[in-house]
Write a protein that holds these residues in place. Sequence first.
Motif, PDB file in Angstrom:
ATOM      1  N   ALA A 144       0.843  -1.197   0.000  1.00  0.00           N
ATOM      2  CA  ALA A 144       0.000   0.000   0.000  1.00  0.00           C
ATOM      3  C   ALA A 144       0.878   1.246   0.000  1.00  0.00           C
ATOM      4  O   ALA A 144       0.659   2.190  -0.773  1.00  0.00           O
ATOM      5  CB  ALA A 144      -0.930   0.002   1.209  1.00  0.00           C
ATOM      6  N   VAL A 145       1.901   1.232   0.863  1.00  0.00           N
ATOM      7  CA  VAL A 145       2.828   2.367   0.926  1.00  0.00           C
ATOM      8  C   VAL A 145       3.506   2.593  -0.419  1.00  0.00           C
ATOM      9  O   VAL A 145       3.664   3.741  -0.875  1.00  0.00           O
ATOM     10  CB  VAL A 145       3.881   2.142   2.034  1.00  0.00           C
ATOM     11  N   PRO A 157      -2.572  15.018  -4.293  1.00  0.00           N
ATOM     12  CA  PRO A 157      -2.913  15.352  -2.899  1.00  0.00           C
ATOM     13  C   PRO A 157      -3.441  14.137  -2.141  1.00  0.00           C
ATOM     14  O   PRO A 157      -3.097  13.933  -0.981  1.00  0.00           O
ATOM     15  CB  PRO A 157      -3.994  16.428  -3.054  1.00  0.00           C
ATOM     16  N   LEU A 158      -4.270  13.316  -2.834  1.00  0.00           N
ATOM     17  CA  LEU A 158      -4.789  12.115  -2.180  1.00  0.00           C
ATOM     18  C   LEU A 158      -3.653  11.152  -1.859  1.00  0.00           C
ATOM     19  O   LEU A 158      -3.633  10.536  -0.782  1.00  0.00           O
ATOM     20  CB  LEU A 158      -5.829  11.436  -3.081  1.00  0.00           C
ATOM     21  N   ASN A 162      -2.788   9.881   1.818  1.00  0.00           N
ATOM     22  CA  ASN A 162      -2.753   8.454   2.145  1.00  0.00           C
ATOM     23  C   ASN A 162      -1.397   8.042   2.700  1.00  0.00           C
ATOM     24  O   ASN A 162      -1.312   7.305   3.692  1.00  0.00           O
ATOM     25  CB  ASN A 162      -3.075   7.618   0.905  1.00  0.00           C
ATOM     26  N   LEU A 163      -0.333   8.524   2.070  1.00  0.00           N
ATOM     27  CA  LEU A 163       1.017   8.198   2.536  1.00  0.00           C
ATOM     28  C   LEU A 163       1.272   8.809   3.910  1.00  0.00           C
ATOM     29  O   LEU A 163       1.874   8.183   4.791  1.00  0.00           O
ATOM     30  CB  LEU A 163       2.047   8.697   1.523  1.00  0.00           C
ATOM     31  N   GLY A 164       0.771  10.023   4.102  1.00  0.00           N
ATOM     32  CA  GLY A 164       0.903  10.672   5.407  1.00  0.00           C
ATOM     33  C   GLY A 164       0.241   9.874   6.509  1.00  0.00           C
ATOM     34  O   GLY A 164       0.783   9.734   7.611  1.00  0.00           O
ATOM     35  N   LEU A 183       3.448  15.633   4.745  1.00  0.00           N
ATOM     36  CA  LEU A 183       2.655  15.116   3.638  1.00  0.00           C
ATOM     37  C   LEU A 183       1.198  15.556   3.723  1.00  0.00           C
ATOM     38  O   LEU A 183       0.587  15.978   2.736  1.00  0.00           O
ATOM     39  CB  LEU A 183       2.732  13.580   3.628  1.00  0.00           C
ATOM     40  N   ILE A 184       0.646  15.477   4.914  1.00  0.00           N
ATOM     41  CA  ILE A 184      -0.762  15.844   5.088  1.00  0.00           C
ATOM     42  C   ILE A 184      -0.948  17.345   4.901  1.00  0.00           C
ATOM     43  O   ILE A 184      -1.964  17.793   4.359  1.00  0.00           O
ATOM     44  CB  ILE A 184      -1.277  15.357   6.455  1.00  0.00           C
TER      45      ILE A 184
END
Length: 477
Positions: A144-145, A157-158, A162-164, A183-184
């Motif tokens: 996933a990462v 941005p998504l 998600n990574l954040g 990241l966020i």
Amino acid sequence: MELLSKAANQGNADAQANLGLMYANGRGVAQDTSKAVELYTLAANQGDVVGQFNLGLMYDNGEGVDQDFTKAVEWYTLAANQGSAIAQFHLGTMYRDGKGVAQDCSRAVELFTLAANQQDENGQNNLGDMYYYGQGVVQDYTKAVEWYTLAANQGSPLGKFNLGKMYQDGKGVAQDCSRAVELITFAACEGYASAQSSLGTMYATGQGVAQDYTEAVEWYTLASSQGDSAAQFQLGAMYRDGTGVFQDYSRAVEWFTQTANQQDENGQNNLGDMYYYGQGVVQDYTKAVEWYTLAANQGSALGQFNLGKMCRDGTGVSQDYSRALDLFKLAANQGVAAAQLALALMYENGEGVVKDYTKAVEWYSLAANQGNAAAQFNLGTMYRDGTGVVQDYSIAVELFTLAANQGDAAAQFALAVTYENGQGVAPDHAKAVEWYTLAANQGFTFAQTRLSFMYENGRGIVKNADVAKMWREKGEE
């Protein structure tokens, strides 16, 4: 425009697809989604991939044509088979959600993978989601990462959000809240509402940044203005509690109402509370019942408990012990300690059910094990008196101590009595005085009276007639 129309009229598929796009978006012409569908159909029937995808999208969204997921799947499939990444992504969502086709998460993964390998950020993000939740593939946070990272590296941005979240939670990667904030924040500054809401929570809790309630309010406000229900709830709580803003119950009600209207159970419960206590609105038990009911109907344990209380007490609704019992059971079985306590009390007192001390002990035990002080005290009395359980003073003392250390005045008094009388512990009048004093200072009348006796007779403390008189008078007030 004239040249494009002429080419379209001459059967040029590319022109038909592009002209359809102009009609769909109202660019250079009056918006006309029906005309757009007509043009997309002409192009699609000639095998034009853009026409096929856009026609699928029109059927998917019901624009210019009756919504028809099956038709949408047909056109997405044709475009996807020609290698269109965006069509592969959309077709993947149809298989994932079972729209217009039997749900097939494995097929969805295949399609998301095709799109992702063409650098489609939506495909990458959704493929990351499939690995995150284990849909169509074995759950794998590391994978996933990887996919979220690819999307983030394209500036999605998504993807960054998600990574954040993965860095924030330490899933598939070493936890790094500072990196998560970076990241966020990027996603939040791009206007992504979920990121703004999450960033607000990070500032509110001081996770990865210095705690800053004012900053939290700012981010929650941005997300709330975009309709993010989680942010609306949090912002309502900030206004209710005066955290990061001046306390304003009316504003709290406004935000709780907005999130409640989005079926957010937390918003519904809190809005019910505002009506129950008359904070920011005129007190209205009937309205409180309405909101608690909506939350309860969604399976909210807190909503079930709140509604149960209203039914038990006949507040805003006709008193109904049977209904209260049912609701408390629903909440208690979800682990709500207060509901377990309420249920135990009903079994102990025979309210809405045949009196059953054994059942009462069972429910008191569950609540007590969660640290509920009232349950610990009540269970202690059951062990002390041998009600519904074999009498055991030692266990009673343990339970009274747990509750007393949480400041429960009744438990402090009961514990003092056990030390004075040597029940379950060696007699210790000094200890008894300590616990009587704590309970007496909370205004517990029996403790004040008993403490007066201890001072008057020099029991566990130096005899002092004046102090004895003071406590006696307090107990008589």
